[in-house]
Enzyme design. Sequence first.
Site, PDB file in Angstrom:
ATOM      1  N   GLU A 130     -12.295   3.405  -1.386  1.00 36.58           N
ATOM      2  CA  GLU A 130     -11.761   4.507  -2.208  1.00 36.58           C
ATOM      3  C   GLU A 130     -11.499   4.071  -3.642  1.00 36.58           C
ATOM      4  O   GLU A 130     -11.740   4.830  -4.576  1.00 36.58           O
ATOM      5  CB  GLU A 130     -10.453   5.024  -1.606  1.00 36.58           C
ATOM      6  CG  GLU A 130     -10.625   5.817  -0.332  1.00 36.58           C
ATOM      7  CD  GLU A 130      -9.293   6.130   0.324  1.00 36.58           C
ATOM      8  OE1 GLU A 130      -8.254   6.105  -0.372  1.00 36.58           O
ATOM      9  OE2 GLU A 130      -9.301   6.382   1.532  1.00 36.58           O
ATOM     10  N   VAL A 131     -10.948   2.880  -3.792  1.00 35.95           N
ATOM     11  CA  VAL A 131     -10.567   2.417  -5.131  1.00 35.95           C
ATOM     12  C   VAL A 131     -11.553   1.327  -5.573  1.00 35.95           C
ATOM     13  O   VAL A 131     -11.654   0.278  -4.921  1.00 35.95           O
ATOM     14  CB  VAL A 131      -9.129   1.864  -5.134  1.00 35.95           C
ATOM     15  CG1 VAL A 131      -8.753   1.383  -6.536  1.00 35.95           C
ATOM     16  CG2 VAL A 131      -8.138   2.923  -4.645  1.00 35.95           C
ATOM     17  N   HIS A 135      -6.991  -5.777   2.051  1.00 35.15           N
ATOM     18  CA  HIS A 135      -5.866  -5.232   2.807  1.00 35.15           C
ATOM     19  C   HIS A 135      -5.406  -6.312   3.785  1.00 35.15           C
ATOM     20  O   HIS A 135      -6.239  -6.895   4.494  1.00 35.15           O
ATOM     21  CB  HIS A 135      -6.297  -4.043   3.662  1.00 35.15           C
ATOM     22  CG  HIS A 135      -6.824  -2.862   2.916  1.00 35.15           C
ATOM     23  ND1 HIS A 135      -6.088  -1.707   2.741  1.00 35.15           N
ATOM     24  CD2 HIS A 135      -8.026  -2.623   2.333  1.00 35.15           C
ATOM     25  CE1 HIS A 135      -6.812  -0.815   2.092  1.00 35.15           C
ATOM     26  NE2 HIS A 135      -7.997  -1.343   1.827  1.00 35.15           N
ATOM     27  N   ASP A 161       0.851  -1.186   0.000  1.00 29.64           N
ATOM     28  CA  ASP A 161       0.000   0.000   0.000  1.00 29.64           C
ATOM     29  C   ASP A 161       0.893   1.244   0.000  1.00 29.64           C
ATOM     30  O   ASP A 161       1.895   1.300   0.699  1.00 29.64           O
ATOM     31  CB  ASP A 161      -0.920  -0.002   1.234  1.00 29.64           C
ATOM     32  CG  ASP A 161      -2.064   0.985   1.094  1.00 29.64           C
ATOM     33  OD1 ASP A 161      -3.217   0.530   0.975  1.00 29.64           O
ATOM     34  OD2 ASP A 161      -1.807   2.219   1.100  1.00 29.64           O
ATOM     35  N   ILE A 162       0.508   2.236  -0.766  1.00 30.93           N
ATOM     36  CA  ILE A 162       1.313   3.456  -0.888  1.00 30.93           C
ATOM     37  C   ILE A 162       1.303   4.264   0.408  1.00 30.93           C
ATOM     38  O   ILE A 162       2.219   5.050   0.662  1.00 30.93           O
ATOM     39  CB  ILE A 162       0.799   4.316  -2.081  1.00 30.93           C
ATOM     40  CG1 ILE A 162       1.889   5.236  -2.588  1.00 30.93           C
ATOM     41  CG2 ILE A 162      -0.457   5.085  -1.722  1.00 30.93           C
ATOM     42  CD1 ILE A 162       1.567   5.867  -3.940  1.00 30.93           C
ATOM     43  N   HIS A 166     -10.114  -5.337  -3.577  1.00 28.77           N
ATOM     44  CA  HIS A 166      -8.809  -5.565  -2.950  1.00 28.77           C
ATOM     45  C   HIS A 166      -8.993  -5.955  -1.500  1.00 28.77           C
ATOM     46  O   HIS A 166      -9.928  -5.522  -0.825  1.00 28.77           O
ATOM     47  CB  HIS A 166      -7.908  -4.333  -3.059  1.00 28.77           C
ATOM     48  CG  HIS A 166      -8.536  -3.059  -2.584  1.00 28.77           C
ATOM     49  ND1 HIS A 166      -9.449  -2.354  -3.348  1.00 28.77           N
ATOM     50  CD2 HIS A 166      -8.399  -2.359  -1.428  1.00 28.77           C
ATOM     51  CE1 HIS A 166      -9.831  -1.275  -2.688  1.00 28.77           C
ATOM     52  NE2 HIS A 166      -9.220  -1.258  -1.508  1.00 28.77           N
ATOM     53  N   ASN A 171     -13.071  -3.183   2.034  1.00 30.10           N
ATOM     54  CA  ASN A 171     -14.091  -2.145   2.090  1.00 30.10           C
ATOM     55  C   ASN A 171     -14.922  -2.213   0.814  1.00 30.10           C
ATOM     56  O   ASN A 171     -14.381  -2.489  -0.262  1.00 30.10           O
ATOM     57  CB  ASN A 171     -13.425  -0.767   2.206  1.00 30.10           C
ATOM     58  CG  ASN A 171     -12.565  -0.659   3.457  1.00 30.10           C
ATOM     59  OD1 ASN A 171     -12.988  -1.053   4.542  1.00 30.10           O
ATOM     60  ND2 ASN A 171     -11.353  -0.147   3.321  1.00 30.10           N
TER      61      ASN A 171
HETATM   62  P1  5GP Z   1      -9.834   1.380   0.089  1.00 27.23           P
HETATM   63  O1  5GP Z   1     -10.175   2.610   0.878  1.00 27.23           O
HETATM   64  O2  5GP Z   1     -10.398   1.458  -1.301  1.00 27.23           O
HETATM   65  O3  5GP Z   1     -10.180   0.108   0.799  1.00 27.23           O
HETATM   66  O4  5GP Z   1      -8.259   1.354  -0.006  1.00 27.23           O
HETATM   67  C1  5GP Z   1      -7.520   1.848  -1.072  1.00 27.23           C
HETATM   68  C2  5GP Z   1      -6.068   1.754  -0.698  1.00 27.23           C
HETATM   69  O5  5GP Z   1      -5.307   1.965  -1.864  1.00 27.23           O
HETATM   70  C3  5GP Z   1      -5.606   2.800   0.331  1.00 27.23           C
HETATM   71  O6  5GP Z   1      -5.075   2.141   1.469  1.00 27.23           O
HETATM   72  C4  5GP Z   1      -4.558   3.610  -0.424  1.00 27.23           C
HETATM   73  O7  5GP Z   1      -3.461   3.995   0.388  1.00 27.23           O
HETATM   74  C5  5GP Z   1      -4.136   2.653  -1.526  1.00 27.23           C
HETATM   75  N1  5GP Z   1      -3.683   3.322  -2.741  1.00 27.23           N
HETATM   76  C6  5GP Z   1      -4.306   4.347  -3.381  1.00 27.23           C
HETATM   77  N2  5GP Z   1      -3.610   4.700  -4.483  1.00 27.23           N
HETATM   78  C7  5GP Z   1      -2.536   3.880  -4.536  1.00 27.23           C
HETATM   79  C8  5GP Z   1      -1.450   3.751  -5.449  1.00 27.23           C
HETATM   80  O8  5GP Z   1      -1.325   4.479  -6.447  1.00 27.23           O
HETATM   81  N3  5GP Z   1      -0.527   2.795  -5.179  1.00 27.23           N
HETATM   82  C9  5GP Z   1      -0.635   1.970  -4.093  1.00 27.23           C
HETATM   83  N4  5GP Z   1       0.336   1.064  -3.918  1.00 27.23           N
HETATM   84  N5  5GP Z   1      -1.645   2.051  -3.217  1.00 27.23           N
HETATM   85  C10 5GP Z   1      -2.593   3.000  -3.427  1.00 27.23           C
END
Ligand code: 5GP
Length: 125
Positions: A104-105, A111, A35-36, A109, A96
């Site tokens: 968010e994405v 985590h 994760d970034i 995925h 999520n």
């Molecule tokens: P969500 O909120 O969708 O469950 O989590 C999305 C995750 O993607 C977040 O923890 C965020 O830090 C990670 N993320 C967003 N953009 C990038 C990216 O460009 N590269 C990587 N490696 N992780 C990302």
Amino acid sequence: MTYTYDDQNIFARILRGEIPNKTVLETAHTLVFHDINPLAPVHVLVIPKGRYVCFDHFCAEASDAEIVDFHRVAAKVCAMTGVAPDRGDGFRAITNAGANGVQEVPHYHLHILGGRPMGRMVAKV
Ligand code: 5GP
């Protein structure tokens, strides 16, 4: 199901090689990368290579091969990163989905977080 997959989401772009990532493990069906914005000493994301928006979409429409591979890879990564509870101190796996899940994405995925105590499951509000 009525999910519409956004081909411009950040993980789709990572899968196409348009954005770099720190890969931990890759198979024909699954990619794991750091994760970034890590929220724990170990924070990796397990994603299918297929176009699935969220957990229920993946479970309903992915092939058996994709589903099996995804989970075998997740288990392998838990062992590789030292968080599997048989040899390490354990982890939390989170996915999520949608607005209330605060996803968010919009590419499914998982985590995997570990390397420290992860606290209570969710905040009581
Ligand atoms: P969500 O909120 O969708 O469950 O989590 C999305 C995750 O993607 C977040 O923890 C965020 O830090 C990670 N993320 C967003 N953009 C990038 C990216 O460009 N590269 C990587 N490696 N992780 C990302």
